[in-house]
Structures are given as C-alpha cells and as structure tokens.
Design a protein around this motif. Structure first.
Motif, PDB file in Angstrom:
ATOM      1  N   TRP A   1       5.261   4.604   3.439  1.00 41.12           N
ATOM      2  CA  TRP A   1       3.958   4.726   2.779  1.00 41.12           C
ATOM      3  C   TRP A   1       3.060   5.720   3.496  1.00 41.12           C
ATOM      4  O   TRP A   1       2.377   6.530   2.870  1.00 41.12           O
TER       5      TRP A   1
ATOM      6  N   ASP B   1       3.551   2.410  -8.090  1.00 37.81           N
ATOM      7  CA  ASP B   1       3.012   2.670  -6.752  1.00 37.81           C
ATOM      8  C   ASP B   1       1.975   1.627  -6.358  1.00 37.81           C
ATOM      9  O   ASP B   1       1.994   1.099  -5.242  1.00 37.81           O
ATOM     10  N   TYR B   2       1.066   1.314  -7.275  1.00 37.29           N
ATOM     11  CA  TYR B   2       0.018   0.331  -6.950  1.00 37.29           C
ATOM     12  C   TYR B   2       0.580  -1.079  -6.890  1.00 37.29           C
ATOM     13  O   TYR B   2       0.112  -1.918  -6.107  1.00 37.29           O
ATOM     14  N   LEU B   3       1.605  -1.342  -7.684  1.00 36.63           N
ATOM     15  CA  LEU B   3       2.272  -2.645  -7.610  1.00 36.63           C
ATOM     16  C   LEU B   3       2.895  -2.840  -6.235  1.00 36.63           C
ATOM     17  O   LEU B   3       2.713  -3.881  -5.587  1.00 36.63           O
ATOM     18  N   TYR B   4       3.607  -1.822  -5.766  1.00 32.57           N
ATOM     19  CA  TYR B   4       4.222  -1.901  -4.436  1.00 32.57           C
ATOM     20  C   TYR B   4       3.164  -2.005  -3.351  1.00 32.57           C
ATOM     21  O   TYR B   4       3.265  -2.822  -2.430  1.00 32.57           O
ATOM     22  N   LEU B   5       2.148  -1.164  -3.458  1.00 32.86           N
ATOM     23  CA  LEU B   5       1.102  -1.146  -2.432  1.00 32.86           C
ATOM     24  C   LEU B   5       0.443  -2.507  -2.299  1.00 32.86           C
ATOM     25  O   LEU B   5       0.229  -3.009  -1.194  1.00 32.86           O
ATOM     26  N   HIS B   6       0.137  -3.135  -3.432  1.00 31.25           N
ATOM     27  CA  HIS B   6      -0.529  -4.438  -3.417  1.00 31.25           C
ATOM     28  C   HIS B   6       0.349  -5.506  -2.785  1.00 31.25           C
ATOM     29  O   HIS B   6      -0.098  -6.262  -1.916  1.00 31.25           O
ATOM     30  N   HIS B   7       1.610  -5.568  -3.191  1.00 31.25           N
ATOM     31  CA  HIS B   7       2.475  -6.649  -2.711  1.00 31.25           C
ATOM     32  C   HIS B   7       3.036  -6.388  -1.320  1.00 31.25           C
ATOM     33  O   HIS B   7       3.232  -7.327  -0.546  1.00 31.25           O
TER      34      HIS B   7
ATOM     35  N   TYR C   1       5.586  -6.958 -14.525  1.00 37.76           N
ATOM     36  CA  TYR C   1       5.760  -5.520 -14.748  1.00 37.76           C
ATOM     37  C   TYR C   1       6.668  -5.259 -15.952  1.00 37.76           C
ATOM     38  O   TYR C   1       6.358  -4.417 -16.812  1.00 37.76           O
TER      39      TYR C   1
ATOM     40  N   ALA D   1       6.011 -10.676  -9.775  1.00 41.40           N
ATOM     41  CA  ALA D   1       5.514  -9.309  -9.937  1.00 41.40           C
ATOM     42  C   ALA D   1       6.453  -8.488 -10.810  1.00 41.40           C
ATOM     43  O   ALA D   1       6.007  -7.753 -11.701  1.00 41.40           O
TER      44      ALA D   1
ATOM     45  N   ALA E   1       1.468  -4.971   1.076  1.00 41.90           N
ATOM     46  CA  ALA E   1       0.400  -5.260   2.039  1.00 41.90           C
ATOM     47  C   ALA E   1       0.390  -6.736   2.422  1.00 41.90           C
ATOM     48  O   ALA E   1      -0.089  -7.112   3.490  1.00 41.90           O
ATOM     49  N   LYS E   2       0.950  -7.609   1.551  1.00 41.77           N
ATOM     50  CA  LYS E   2       0.932  -9.060   1.807  1.00 41.77           C
ATOM     51  C   LYS E   2       2.304  -9.590   2.212  1.00 41.77           C
ATOM     52  O   LYS E   2       2.448 -10.780   2.455  1.00 41.77           O
TER      53      LYS E   2
END
Length: 225
Positions: free
Chosen positions: A122, A180-186, A204, A200, A188-189
């Motif tokens: 990332w 990209d935003y799906l990956y970034l959000h999940h 999607y 998720a 991060a947690k």
C-alpha cells in the motif's frame, strides 16, 4: 629481430557458466527490489536510502550500482514489478473460471490475500504518485488495460448488458476504485495474513450483480450531448 606477440583468443564461457552468472545476477537484482519494497513500506520512499536497502539485502553498498543507476531508477521499477506480480497471481488463480462474476470474485479474494501477505504494497503504491510518478502511471495503465479487456469480454458475452463500449473505461475506473477502498478499509482493521472478510466479498459481489447485471432490464438512459 622483433617477434610478433601472439594474439590471444578470448576464452569462451560455457553455456552453463553463462546461465549460472545470469541467474545469480537476476537473483541479486530481485533481492534489491524485494528489500526496497520492504524498506519503502517501513520508512517511505524519501527515507528509503540506498544504504538501508543494501543493508536489508545483506549486500555491499557498491553492489547496488551494478544493477541500478540511481535510487530513482529502482523506484521507477518497483511498483510496476510488484503490480504485475500481483496481477499474474490473479490470472493464474482465475484460470479456468467461468464467467465475469466468478472471475471477479476470485480476483477480489486473491488481491486481498496478496495485500494481507504484503502489507508494504500500500505504501509503495500510494506514495508512488508523488515519489515515482512514472511507476505510478505505468502501474495504473496496466491495471486499467487488463480490467478494460476483461470488461470487453464480459460485454461481448452478454454478461454486463446496458453499457456501451465507450463506457467501459469509466466502469473499469469505478470498479478499481471500489476495490481499492474496500481493501483499504478492511486491511486497516485486519492483522497480517488474516482471512478475507466473507461479508465484505459478499457485499461487493451483490453490488456488482445488481449494478452491472441489472442493467439489462433497466430503463435506457439518454446520454447527454
């Protein structure tokens, strides 16, 4: 009387020796890219010095310049190198899958898996837009090219009805951004090497099926102009 020195014939290396040298050089070059990716992931491009990269690789500082002219030369190769590696993993895993939605789900899972295994990616990707713009542009051209080709095939097979050919570029960008935003959000947690969150992926895929597959029965929208 002067004697003429006998001209030496250069000794030819055997193919095995040549191949062995080339293999060692390829491994060394790959190791420098590997170490650069990890160092950028930890410190960012600006603090990813040649000294840090070679120290991580366990090599002498001078070895770097046998393979790259400068730090920027390496950075310009870094993202495209690992971007293609990730895309090739998707292609291999999706081989033999049937239909747009099956391939897309496999792709979403594989990319999530790759990013969980390689959390440094990332930072390599996101900082490249400023620190290695040529690499960033090259990576996005390749991602978009493959996605557009994928969408063209799905359209020709009637899987994404309701969209014209000249809309496929926009669809490609929309789907890339969504993932990209799906990956970034999940991510991060999620801890490293975690499993892809099933909910998720389910959400999607539902979004895709209703947003793309549903176009067939949707009212025709009059295009502006």
């Amino acid at each position: 009387m002067a004697t003429t020195a006998k001209k030496r014939t250069p000794r030819k290396m055997s193919p095995d020796v040549q191949t062995s040298r080339e293999q060692r050089a390829a491994r060394t070059r790959e190791q420098l890219l590997y170490s650069a990716a990890r160092v950028v992931g930890e410190f960012g491009y600006r603090d990813a010095s040649i000294q840090r990269i070679t120290a991580h690789a366990g090599m002498a500082l001078g070895t770097f310049y046998l393979y790259f002219d400068s730090r920027q030369t390496l950075f310009d190769e870094l993202l495209p190198h690992y971007g293609v590696q990730m895309l090739e993993r998707v292609r291999e895993r999706a081989h033999g899958a049937k239909g747009f939605y099956e391939v897309e789900e496999i792709g979403a899972r594989v990319v999530f898996e790759y990013l969980c295994e390689n959390p440094w990616f990332w930072r390599v990707l996101n900082e490249a837009e400023v620190e290695a713009p040529q690499a960033w542009a090259s990576h996005h051209r390749e991602v978009t090219r493959r996605y557009n080709k994928f969408l063209q095939r799905a359209k020709s097979e009637g899987e994404i009805a309701g969209y014209d050919v000249d809309e496929l570029d926009t669809l490609a960008y929309l789907l890339i951004a969504a993932r990209d935003y799906l990956y970034l959000h999940h991510l991060a947690k999620s801890p490293q090497n975690s499993q892809v969150p099933e909910r998720a992926i389910h959400t999607y895929m539902q979004f895709l099926r209703h947003g793309l597959g549903g176009g067939k029965s949707a009212k025709k929208v009059v295009k502006p102009g």
